[in-house]
Each structure stands twice: as C-alpha cells, then as structure tokens.
Design a protein around this motif. Structure first.
Motif, PDB file in Angstrom:
ATOM      1  N   LYS A  74       0.854  -1.192   0.000  1.00 42.59           N
ATOM      2  CA  LYS A  74       0.000   0.000   0.000  1.00 42.59           C
ATOM      3  C   LYS A  74       0.889   1.240   0.000  1.00 42.59           C
ATOM      4  CE  LYS A  74      -4.344   1.610   0.579  1.00 42.59           C
ATOM      5  NZ  LYS A  74      -5.516   1.192  -0.190  1.00 42.59           N
ATOM      6  N   VAL A  75       0.726   2.076  -1.041  1.00 36.54           N
ATOM      7  CA  VAL A  75       1.572   3.264  -1.183  1.00 36.54           C
ATOM      8  C   VAL A  75       0.697   4.508  -1.144  1.00 36.54           C
ATOM      9  CG1 VAL A  75       3.241   4.477  -2.630  1.00 36.54           C
ATOM     10  CG2 VAL A  75       3.221   1.966  -2.575  1.00 36.54           C
ATOM     11  N   ALA A 105       0.296  12.897   4.536  1.00 40.77           N
ATOM     12  CA  ALA A 105       0.539  12.064   5.724  1.00 40.77           C
ATOM     13  C   ALA A 105      -0.070  10.672   5.573  1.00 40.77           C
ATOM     14  CB  ALA A 105       0.008  12.753   6.986  1.00 40.77           C
ATOM     15  N   GLU A 106      -0.206  10.202   4.330  1.00 42.65           N
ATOM     16  CA  GLU A 106      -0.664   8.832   4.099  1.00 42.65           C
ATOM     17  C   GLU A 106       0.511   7.878   4.245  1.00 42.65           C
ATOM     18  OE1 GLU A 106      -4.199  10.088   0.918  1.00 42.65           O
ATOM     19  OE2 GLU A 106      -2.328   9.178   0.223  1.00 42.65           O
ATOM     20  N   GLU A 107       0.225   6.663   4.679  1.00 40.49           N
ATOM     21  CA  GLU A 107       1.295   5.749   5.052  1.00 40.49           C
ATOM     22  C   GLU A 107       1.769   4.880   3.894  1.00 40.49           C
ATOM     23  OE1 GLU A 107       0.503   4.834   9.742  1.00 40.49           O
ATOM     24  OE2 GLU A 107      -0.599   3.621   8.285  1.00 40.49           O
ATOM     25  N   LEU A 108       2.947   4.304   4.091  1.00 39.59           N
ATOM     26  CA  LEU A 108       3.456   3.233   3.251  1.00 39.59           C
ATOM     27  C   LEU A 108       3.329   1.953   4.067  1.00 39.59           C
ATOM     28  CD1 LEU A 108       5.091   2.029   0.847  1.00 39.59           C
ATOM     29  CD2 LEU A 108       7.165   2.616   2.128  1.00 39.59           C
ATOM     30  N   PHE A 166      10.685   3.513  -2.849  1.00 41.44           N
ATOM     31  CA  PHE A 166      11.112   4.499  -3.850  1.00 41.44           C
ATOM     32  C   PHE A 166       9.902   5.183  -4.483  1.00 41.44           C
ATOM     33  CE2 PHE A 166      12.612   5.496  -8.259  1.00 41.44           C
ATOM     34  CZ  PHE A 166      13.459   6.540  -7.898  1.00 41.44           C
ATOM     35  N   LEU A 167       8.856   4.417  -4.811  1.00 45.28           N
ATOM     36  CA  LEU A 167       7.637   5.014  -5.361  1.00 45.28           C
ATOM     37  C   LEU A 167       7.006   5.970  -4.352  1.00 45.28           C
ATOM     38  CD1 LEU A 167       5.453   5.257  -7.534  1.00 45.28           C
ATOM     39  CD2 LEU A 167       4.352   3.229  -6.556  1.00 45.28           C
ATOM     40  N   TYR A 168       7.010   5.595  -3.096  1.00 45.86           N
ATOM     41  CA  TYR A 168       6.456   6.444  -2.029  1.00 45.86           C
ATOM     42  C   TYR A 168       7.181   7.798  -1.996  1.00 45.86           C
ATOM     43  CZ  TYR A 168       4.847   7.710   2.716  1.00 45.86           C
ATOM     44  OH  TYR A 168       4.288   8.339   3.807  1.00 45.86           O
ATOM     45  N   SER A 169       8.496   7.778  -2.184  1.00 46.79           N
ATOM     46  CA  SER A 169       9.280   9.016  -2.155  1.00 46.79           C
ATOM     47  C   SER A 169       8.979   9.909  -3.361  1.00 46.79           C
ATOM     48  CB  SER A 169      10.778   8.695  -2.114  1.00 46.79           C
ATOM     49  OG  SER A 169      11.234   8.197  -3.365  1.00 46.79           O
ATOM     50  N   LYS A 170       8.419   9.324  -4.441  1.00 39.74           N
ATOM     51  CA  LYS A 170       8.103  10.094  -5.640  1.00 39.74           C
ATOM     52  C   LYS A 170       6.620  10.449  -5.732  1.00 39.74           C
ATOM     53  CE  LYS A 170      12.307   9.936  -7.247  1.00 39.74           C
ATOM     54  NZ  LYS A 170      13.121  11.172  -7.346  1.00 39.74           N
ATOM     55  N   SER A 171       5.860  10.158  -4.686  1.00 39.91           N
ATOM     56  CA  SER A 171       4.400  10.332  -4.722  1.00 39.91           C
ATOM     57  C   SER A 171       3.948  11.548  -3.935  1.00 39.91           C
ATOM     58  CB  SER A 171       3.716   9.067  -4.177  1.00 39.91           C
ATOM     59  OG  SER A 171       4.079   7.935  -4.921  1.00 39.91           O
ATOM     60  N   THR A 172       4.691  12.651  -4.032  1.00 41.79           N
ATOM     61  CA  THR A 172       4.414  13.813  -3.196  1.00 41.79           C
ATOM     62  C   THR A 172       3.525  14.859  -3.861  1.00 41.79           C
ATOM     63  OG1 THR A 172       6.478  14.816  -3.977  1.00 41.79           O
ATOM     64  CG2 THR A 172       6.577  13.546  -1.932  1.00 41.79           C
ATOM     65  N   LYS A 213      -1.770  15.735  -6.660  1.00 42.19           N
ATOM     66  CA  LYS A 213      -2.732  14.953  -7.422  1.00 42.19           C
ATOM     67  C   LYS A 213      -2.459  13.456  -7.399  1.00 42.19           C
ATOM     68  CE  LYS A 213      -3.985  18.690 -10.590  1.00 42.19           C
ATOM     69  NZ  LYS A 213      -4.036  19.144 -11.993  1.00 42.19           N
ATOM     70  N   VAL A 214      -1.384  13.036  -6.763  1.00 42.04           N
ATOM     71  CA  VAL A 214      -1.065  11.607  -6.702  1.00 42.04           C
ATOM     72  C   VAL A 214      -1.977  10.931  -5.678  1.00 42.04           C
ATOM     73  CG1 VAL A 214       0.679   9.884  -6.133  1.00 42.04           C
ATOM     74  CG2 VAL A 214       1.313  11.942  -7.399  1.00 42.04           C
ATOM     75  N   LYS A 215      -2.641   9.863  -6.118  1.00 42.99           N
ATOM     76  CA  LYS A 215      -3.591   9.165  -5.259  1.00 42.99           C
ATOM     77  C   LYS A 215      -2.938   7.981  -4.551  1.00 42.99           C
ATOM     78  CE  LYS A 215      -7.522  10.150  -8.332  1.00 42.99           C
ATOM     79  NZ  LYS A 215      -8.588   9.529  -9.164  1.00 42.99           N
ATOM     80  N   GLU A 216      -3.454   7.672  -3.376  1.00 46.40           N
ATOM     81  CA  GLU A 216      -3.048   6.465  -2.671  1.00 46.40           C
ATOM     82  C   GLU A 216      -3.516   5.240  -3.450  1.00 46.40           C
ATOM     83  OE1 GLU A 216      -3.316   5.241   1.977  1.00 46.40           O
ATOM     84  OE2 GLU A 216      -5.239   5.414   0.945  1.00 46.40           O
ATOM     85  N   GLY A 217      -2.744   4.162  -3.385  1.00 46.18           N
ATOM     86  CA  GLY A 217      -3.150   2.958  -4.097  1.00 46.18           C
ATOM     87  C   GLY A 217      -2.290   1.765  -3.762  1.00 46.18           C
ATOM     88  N   GLU A 218      -2.595   0.652  -4.410  1.00 43.09           N
ATOM     89  CA  GLU A 218      -1.851  -0.592  -4.188  1.00 43.09           C
ATOM     90  C   GLU A 218      -0.795  -0.760  -5.282  1.00 43.09           C
ATOM     91  OE1 GLU A 218      -5.476  -0.403  -2.270  1.00 43.09           O
ATOM     92  OE2 GLU A 218      -5.366  -0.735  -4.439  1.00 43.09           O
TER      93      GLU A 218
END
Length: 348
Positions: free
Chosen positions: A16-17, A23-26, A95-101, A104-109
């Motif tokens: 889960k990213v 403040a959404e979690e990894l 790494f994807l989490y670090s690029k999801s800032t 407009k980037v949505k949380e997802g699997e």
C-alpha cells in the motif's frame, strides 16, 4: 497485449503506497500472494497485462548512466535474485512512495510481479511487472440470506481498467531493457510522476515511435496552430487531417520533405509546421527522424483519434473523407446564414 494465455505468473506481492504530502502511510507486505486459486491467477494476469500495447516500447534511461536509474537496478535484482523478491519489492515501494508527493497523486496498491513465458518479438521471455491501482469502483454483491437474497455494497478494483503499469522484458539490458507502460490516470504534465519521476523511461526511436509521434504532431498542429495562425475553415482543417492520414496510409516510407510538398503545399504553412515540430520535440524531449519506415499498427492507432466530422450547429454532422474540391462554402444574405454545397454522383 495479445497472446497472454501462455504467460506464467510466478510471484506477486502487494504494498500500500500513500502520498506522504498528505501524511498517508506506506504499508509493506511481508509475504507474496498465495496464488493457490488458478482462476484468481488468470484474472490477475489479464488485469496486469491486458492493457499494454506491445508495439509501443520504452527503455530505462538516466541523464548520465542507465545503471544509475533506480528502477532499472531493482528490476535487475528481481531478475537475478528472485529469492530476494520480497525485500526488493519493498525497496521499490519505498522508492515510489518518495516520488508520490504531488498533490494529485492518489493512494493505491503497488503490485510487483514476476512472469515467465511472456511473448515478445516471436520469443517467450521473463518479465517483471510493476502495477499501481488508484481508482476504486462500487460493486453490488448479491448473496443468499435464509430463504431470501440480500445485496451489499463493496468497493474494489475493475480488472478491465489498469491505472498504471510497467512491464519490463528481460531483453536488451545494456540499452535499458525493453519496457511497455500504461498511465491512464494523472495525465497532466505536473502529475506524470509514474513515467518521469519513478520509472524514468524514454521511447525507443523506432518506426512505431516515429509514425505515432508524427501523426500526433500533425493532429496537434492542424487542430491548434494551423487554425490559429491562418484563416482557415473547419472543413479546410479536416481536409488537411485527411491528407495527412492518407499519406501515412498510402506510403511505406516517410520523407519529411515529400510530406511537406505533397500534403501541406504552401511554403508559409510548411515553415510554421517546421517551427512547430522543433518546439514539439523540445517539449516532449525526443527527436523524430526525417525519414523512416511507416508502421501500420501506429497508423491504425492514431486513425481512431483523427476526427473528420464537420458539426453544423446542432442540426447536421458532415463526415468528410476526402475531395475538399467537391465542397463549396458560402453565405446567404436572405437567411443570414452560412451554407455548404456538396457535389456528388449518387446517394445511398
């Protein structure tokens, strides 16, 4: 993608990213999916691979050395050290989490998968898949309750709609592998984190790429720049769209000078087109060749987006397939309306 019935899905894990700016979690999984159900395995394979266009290929890149591209290195580890699958997939998720800032980037699997027997260029090869689901849809589930039936609402992933995907074939490693991508959400330039920030891929400069990009260039130029810089009617725009498409459909080889003379004709428009091409290449960060073999599959793909319908108020739609000389445009002072005359031999 075609021919996926032979594909073997060996391992897949889900992480889960979220978006760290919200403040959404990894949340990292400790184990791969069990894949004991053969039907689930087949549905996952269809979901993962069904949306790819295998003709449209990319490669990993880096400003100085492809070996410094993070995803390129992690994919190589997955190929060479499958026993470290869980650990490497977790690093990819981080790494994807670090690029999801981006906002407009949505949380997802994030799904990380290993495949065998994936069809590529007449052969069957290993592949690594990276897939992210961001969109959720509402489903109704009907189930028995005593002697009656009940309905409940559930949210889930539509297996016919892959949001983001990256399929890496184990071919041409020294050139950055052969990569296919899907990016169906967050298509705005400021939110293309999947392709530009995370994967860092660039198209292979081949006949498919050149054909696809030139037709895309023609469509944008005729729809925007041509109509803006020159006093042309909608029917004249459609005529130039038709002539451009006819050139690609009737020729086996593309030549820029020949295209300019046969399709665009007027030197002032040709000069504007050449300037637009330079700006287009700079904005897209790639170069298109002046001569190349035309790829039929790319022509068929682009033909779907070439709109050749002339809409007249809400009363008439005129489909223009060619012969602009058989149309005459004018203005009727009695009715205070514009008109078109169409010349033809017979109706059907």
């Amino acid at each position: 993608m075609t021919g996926i019935d032979s594909v073997q899905l060996n391992q897949v894990i889900v992480h889960k990213v979220g978006n760290p700016s919200r403040a959404e979690e990894l949340k990292l999984s400790l184990n791969p999916l069990s894949l004991n159900d053969e039907m689930v395995r087949k549905l996952l394979t269809k979901y993962f691979l069904g949306s790819f266009n295998e003709n449209e290929t990319y490669r990993f890149t880096h400003i100085s050395d492809v070996n410094l591209n993070e995803v390129f290195n992690y994919v190589t580890q997955l190929f060479e050290k499958p026993n470290e699958f869980v650990e490497t997939s977790a690093i990819l998720a981080q790494f994807l989490y670090s690029k999801s800032t981006h906002v407009k980037v949505k949380e997802g699997e994030l799904y990380v998968a290993l495949f065998d027997d994936v069809p590529y260029d007449g052969d069957f090869v290993q592949a690594v898949g990276l897939f992210k689901s961001e969109s959720k849809e509402t489903f109704l589930k009907v189930f028995p309750h005593g002697k009656s039936w009940e309905v409940i609402q559930e949210e889930g992933v539509n297996i016919n709609k892959l949001d983001k995907g990256c399929l890496v074939f184990r071919k041409h490693q020294a050139d950055g592998y052969v990569v296919c991508i899907v990016d169906a959400t967050n298509k705005q330039n400021d939110a293309q984190y999947w392709v530009d920030d995370f994967l860092q891929v660039t198209p292979y400069t081949d006949s498919y790429h050149n054909t696809d990009k030139y037709l895309g260039l023609c469509k944008q130029f005729i729809t925007n720049e041509y109509a803006e810089k020159f006093e042309v009617s909608k029917s004249e725009q459609i005529d130039l769209l038709n002539r451009s498409m006819d050139y690609f459909k009737s020729k086996e080889e593309f030549n820029l000078q020949e295209f300019a003379e046969e399709v665009i004709h007027h030197q002032e428009v040709v000069d504007t087109f050449m300037d637009y091409k330079k700006n287009y290449e700079a904005a897209k960060n790639f170069t298109m060749e002046d001569e190349f073999s035309i790829h039929v599959a790319a022509v068929k793909k682009q033909q779907k987006s070439f709109k050749t319908v002339l809409k007249l108020d809400k009363n008439f739609h005129v489909y223009i397939h060619g012969r602009r000389d058989l149309m005459e445009r004018g203005y009727d002072e009695l009715t205070n309306k514009q008109y078109y005359k169409l010349y033809f031999d017979e109706e059907s």
